[in-house]
Design a protein around this motif. Structure first.
Motif, PDB file in Angstrom:
ATOM      1  N   ASN A  96       0.856  -1.184   0.000  1.00  0.00           N
ATOM      2  CA  ASN A  96       0.000   0.000   0.000  1.00  0.00           C
ATOM      3  C   ASN A  96       0.892   1.233   0.000  1.00  0.00           C
ATOM      4  O   ASN A  96       1.380   1.678   1.038  1.00  0.00           O
ATOM      5  CB  ASN A  96      -0.915  -0.010   1.215  1.00  0.00           C
ATOM      6  N   ASP A  97       1.105   1.777  -1.196  1.00  0.00           N
ATOM      7  CA  ASP A  97       2.014   2.914  -1.341  1.00  0.00           C
ATOM      8  C   ASP A  97       1.244   4.232  -1.407  1.00  0.00           C
ATOM      9  O   ASP A  97       1.474   5.070  -2.284  1.00  0.00           O
ATOM     10  CB  ASP A  97       2.871   2.744  -2.600  1.00  0.00           C
ATOM     11  N   GLY A  98       0.313   4.390  -0.509  1.00  0.00           N
ATOM     12  CA  GLY A  98      -0.452   5.636  -0.450  1.00  0.00           C
ATOM     13  C   GLY A  98      -1.593   5.652  -1.443  1.00  0.00           C
ATOM     14  O   GLY A  98      -2.675   5.117  -1.185  1.00  0.00           O
ATOM     15  N   ASP A  99      -1.374   6.260  -2.602  1.00  0.00           N
ATOM     16  CA  ASP A  99      -2.445   6.404  -3.590  1.00  0.00           C
ATOM     17  C   ASP A  99      -2.535   5.237  -4.551  1.00  0.00           C
ATOM     18  O   ASP A  99      -3.377   5.231  -5.437  1.00  0.00           O
ATOM     19  CB  ASP A  99      -2.236   7.703  -4.390  1.00  0.00           C
ATOM     20  N   LYS A 100      -1.664   4.246  -4.410  1.00  0.00           N
ATOM     21  CA  LYS A 100      -1.702   3.103  -5.319  1.00  0.00           C
ATOM     22  C   LYS A 100      -1.160   1.872  -4.622  1.00  0.00           C
ATOM     23  O   LYS A 100      -0.537   1.949  -3.560  1.00  0.00           O
ATOM     24  CB  LYS A 100      -0.880   3.390  -6.582  1.00  0.00           C
ATOM     25  N   TYR A 101      -1.430   0.719  -5.248  1.00  0.00           N
ATOM     26  CA  TYR A 101      -0.910  -0.546  -4.755  1.00  0.00           C
ATOM     27  C   TYR A 101       0.204  -1.015  -5.672  1.00  0.00           C
ATOM     28  O   TYR A 101       0.089  -0.956  -6.892  1.00  0.00           O
ATOM     29  CB  TYR A 101      -2.012  -1.611  -4.700  1.00  0.00           C
ATOM     30  N   VAL A 102       1.290  -1.461  -5.064  1.00  0.00           N
ATOM     31  CA  VAL A 102       2.425  -1.986  -5.811  1.00  0.00           C
ATOM     32  C   VAL A 102       2.438  -3.501  -5.649  1.00  0.00           C
ATOM     33  O   VAL A 102       2.369  -4.017  -4.524  1.00  0.00           O
ATOM     34  CB  VAL A 102       3.753  -1.382  -5.311  1.00  0.00           C
ATOM     35  N   LYS A 103       2.520  -4.209  -6.777  1.00  0.00           N
ATOM     36  CA  LYS A 103       2.515  -5.668  -6.748  1.00  0.00           C
ATOM     37  C   LYS A 103       3.863  -6.171  -7.246  1.00  0.00           C
ATOM     38  O   LYS A 103       4.421  -5.633  -8.189  1.00  0.00           O
ATOM     39  CB  LYS A 103       1.405  -6.219  -7.645  1.00  0.00           C
ATOM     40  N   GLY A 104       4.360  -7.181  -6.586  1.00  0.00           N
ATOM     41  CA  GLY A 104       5.628  -7.740  -7.024  1.00  0.00           C
ATOM     42  C   GLY A 104       6.166  -8.766  -6.051  1.00  0.00           C
ATOM     43  O   GLY A 104       5.519  -9.108  -5.051  1.00  0.00           O
ATOM     44  N   LYS A 105       7.353  -9.248  -6.351  1.00  0.00           N
ATOM     45  CA  LYS A 105       7.996 -10.258  -5.522  1.00  0.00           C
ATOM     46  C   LYS A 105       9.070  -9.595  -4.662  1.00  0.00           C
ATOM     47  O   LYS A 105       9.793  -8.712  -5.123  1.00  0.00           O
ATOM     48  CB  LYS A 105       8.614 -11.337  -6.414  1.00  0.00           C
ATOM     49  N   VAL A 106       9.180 -10.034  -3.412  1.00  0.00           N
ATOM     50  CA  VAL A 106      10.192  -9.493  -2.505  1.00  0.00           C
ATOM     51  C   VAL A 106      11.554 -10.037  -2.919  1.00  0.00           C
ATOM     52  O   VAL A 106      11.781 -11.251  -2.908  1.00  0.00           O
ATOM     53  CB  VAL A 106       9.875  -9.864  -1.048  1.00  0.00           C
ATOM     54  N   ASP A 107      12.459  -9.140  -3.281  1.00  0.00           N
ATOM     55  CA  ASP A 107      13.788  -9.548  -3.742  1.00  0.00           C
ATOM     56  C   ASP A 107      14.746  -9.784  -2.577  1.00  0.00           C
ATOM     57  O   ASP A 107      15.497 -10.759  -2.576  1.00  0.00           O
ATOM     58  CB  ASP A 107      14.358  -8.477  -4.683  1.00  0.00           C
ATOM     59  N   LEU A 127       7.833  -2.300   6.525  1.00  0.00           N
ATOM     60  CA  LEU A 127       6.873  -3.372   6.776  1.00  0.00           C
ATOM     61  C   LEU A 127       5.486  -2.833   7.100  1.00  0.00           C
ATOM     62  O   LEU A 127       4.488  -3.551   6.944  1.00  0.00           O
ATOM     63  CB  LEU A 127       7.373  -4.249   7.937  1.00  0.00           C
ATOM     64  N   ASP A 128       5.413  -1.571   7.542  1.00  0.00           N
ATOM     65  CA  ASP A 128       4.105  -0.996   7.842  1.00  0.00           C
ATOM     66  C   ASP A 128       3.273  -0.775   6.579  1.00  0.00           C
ATOM     67  O   ASP A 128       2.055  -0.605   6.650  1.00  0.00           O
ATOM     68  CB  ASP A 128       4.271   0.325   8.599  1.00  0.00           C
ATOM     69  N   LYS A 129       3.923  -0.777   5.395  1.00  0.00           N
ATOM     70  CA  LYS A 129       3.197  -0.600   4.135  1.00  0.00           C
ATOM     71  C   LYS A 129       2.765  -1.925   3.517  1.00  0.00           C
ATOM     72  O   LYS A 129       2.079  -1.943   2.493  1.00  0.00           O
ATOM     73  CB  LYS A 129       4.059   0.168   3.128  1.00  0.00           C
ATOM     74  N   LEU A 130       3.178  -3.024   4.134  1.00  0.00           N
ATOM     75  CA  LEU A 130       2.814  -4.342   3.615  1.00  0.00           C
ATOM     76  C   LEU A 130       1.323  -4.573   3.791  1.00  0.00           C
ATOM     77  O   LEU A 130       0.798  -4.477   4.900  1.00  0.00           O
ATOM     78  CB  LEU A 130       3.617  -5.422   4.329  1.00  0.00           C
ATOM     79  N   ASP A 131       0.638  -4.875   2.685  1.00  0.00           N
ATOM     80  CA  ASP A 131      -0.811  -5.067   2.732  1.00  0.00           C
ATOM     81  C   ASP A 131      -1.196  -6.540   2.661  1.00  0.00           C
ATOM     82  O   ASP A 131      -1.975  -7.025   3.482  1.00  0.00           O
ATOM     83  CB  ASP A 131      -1.478  -4.319   1.570  1.00  0.00           C
ATOM     84  N   THR A 132      -0.645  -7.273   1.696  1.00  0.00           N
ATOM     85  CA  THR A 132      -1.046  -8.665   1.472  1.00  0.00           C
ATOM     86  C   THR A 132       0.151  -9.488   1.038  1.00  0.00           C
ATOM     87  O   THR A 132       0.981  -9.021   0.244  1.00  0.00           O
ATOM     88  CB  THR A 132      -2.133  -8.761   0.379  1.00  0.00           C
ATOM     89  N   VAL A 133       0.231 -10.690   1.569  1.00  0.00           N
ATOM     90  CA  VAL A 133       1.215 -11.676   1.113  1.00  0.00           C
ATOM     91  C   VAL A 133       0.436 -12.790   0.428  1.00  0.00           C
ATOM     92  O   VAL A 133      -0.520 -13.329   0.984  1.00  0.00           O
ATOM     93  CB  VAL A 133       2.037 -12.238   2.295  1.00  0.00           C
ATOM     94  N   ALA A 134       0.825 -13.109  -0.804  1.00  0.00           N
ATOM     95  CA  ALA A 134       0.038 -14.050  -1.601  1.00  0.00           C
ATOM     96  C   ALA A 134       0.943 -15.123  -2.194  1.00  0.00           C
ATOM     97  O   ALA A 134       2.144 -14.917  -2.378  1.00  0.00           O
ATOM     98  CB  ALA A 134      -0.701 -13.319  -2.726  1.00  0.00           C
ATOM     99  N   ASP A 135       0.334 -16.280  -2.510  1.00  0.00           N
ATOM    100  CA  ASP A 135       1.096 -17.297  -3.225  1.00  0.00           C
ATOM    101  C   ASP A 135       1.147 -16.927  -4.710  1.00  0.00           C
ATOM    102  O   ASP A 135       0.524 -15.964  -5.156  1.00  0.00           O
ATOM    103  CB  ASP A 135       0.494 -18.691  -3.026  1.00  0.00           C
TER     104      ASP A 135
END
Length: 333
Positions: A96-107, A127-135
């Protein structure tokens, strides 16, 4: 004398004595409550305690024990937080980057200004911006759904749709059908409803266009009276209409009226029959290869020349063969 220090959101707040400007000049000290701060408070408490009623040793021990317990819990929480962050490496997340959601893999996971941060798409996030962890399947479903949404957004409205947009509509449908059943759940209903509406409209447009192509075909009378060149043009029209029909979906073909199919079949049969008038007869002599005929003539000539040479070179054999019975006849007489 007791020291009273205002604390807000777990941080010290430094203010002025002037009540009118207190709120204006108020600032937050960026310093978490830790061991050093506790010791400073402890020393201040000891320094300014009432000498007539000093704090007992038991109270000091209790405060130290409480501090040790809180510090241990904080350390444990920090360790758990860091371990949880490390476990995110390779996982698909939504930030959750404020006005948008960023999707990707944790490097990777690293430290920045004493804070544990994760790298997603070459950018660091707390870590406070982490919204969802998905498979992976969940993440791919979300990404594919977003791509499909964008494809459908680019499609024209139902009012502006034409038969030339058939390829775009087909591409969107193919993209949807390639998704798994769980991934399809990410597609929003409004986009799927728009795609279905456009497909129904496209079916009607394609059937209408094919009907128009068939109506432009010549009548049987015109076909029978056409010369060879005109007949070739009629055949090209039939081929174009036939290919257009083959490219239509089953749903689109079902919208074609029976009389349209009958008219096409009638025109095709008439053209096929008319083309027979211009077929050349199968002439065996004309169909021979002139080069092969010339080669055969040369071979025959060479064979004849060779035989003549052999006769000239062996005249005795020729005479003997011609008078073979003469001596026998004379002896008998």
């Amino acid at each position: 004398m007791a020291i009273i220090q205002e604390i807000k959101d777990g941080k010290f707040v430094d203010g002025t004595s002037d009540s009118s400007s207190k709120k204006k000049n108020e600032r937050t000290v960026n310093n978490d409550m830790g061991k050093d701060q506790f010791l400073q408070l402890l020393v201040a408490q000891m320094q300014y305690q009432d000498p007539l009623e000093p704090t007992s040793n038991t109270e000091w021990v209790e405060q130290m024990a409480t501090f040790s317990m809180v510090e241990s819990m904080n350390n444990m929480m920090d360790a758990m937080s860091e371990q949880s962050a490390n476990d995110l490496v390779g996982k698909y997340v939504l930030i959750n980057d404020g006005d948008k959601y960023v999707k990707g893999k944790v490097d990777y996971v690293t430290k920045q200004n004493g804070e544990t941060v994760i790298s997603v798409g070459d950018k660091l996030y707390g870590l406070d911006k982490l919204d969802t962890v998905a498979d992976e399947e969940y993440f791919q479903g979300s990404v594919l759904a977003d791509e499909l949404h964008q494809m459908i957004k680019l499609l024209p409205s139902e009012e502006n749709l034409t038969a030339n947009d058939d390829g775009l509509v087909k591409s969107a449908r193919e993209a949807y059908e390639k998704m798994t059943e769980s991934q399809k759940l990410f597609v929003e209903k409004e986009y799927l409803d728009k795609l279905k509406s456009l497909e129904l409209k496209m079916n009607s447009l394609k059937a209408t266009k094919y009907t128009g192509m068939v109506r432009q075909l010549p009548s049987v009378t015109d076909i029978n009276e056409a010369d060879e060149e005109t007949l070739a043009g009629y055949r090209a029209q039939l081929t174009e209409a036939s290919k257009y029909y083959e490219d239509m979906t089953d749903a689109q073909k079902q919208l074609v009226a029976d009389d349209t199919r009958t008219r096409f079949n009638t025109a095709e049969a008439a053209v096929t029959n008319a083309e027979k008038k211009f077929e050349k007869p199968d002439d065996t002599e004309e169909s021979k290869d002139p080069v092969a005929d010339l080669l055969q003539q040369i071979l025959d000539q060479l064979a004849g020349n060779k035989k003549e040479e052999e006769t000239e070179n062996n005249p005795d054999n020729s005479n003997q063969d011609s008078g073979q019975g003469t001596p026998e006849t004379g002896a008998a007489e």
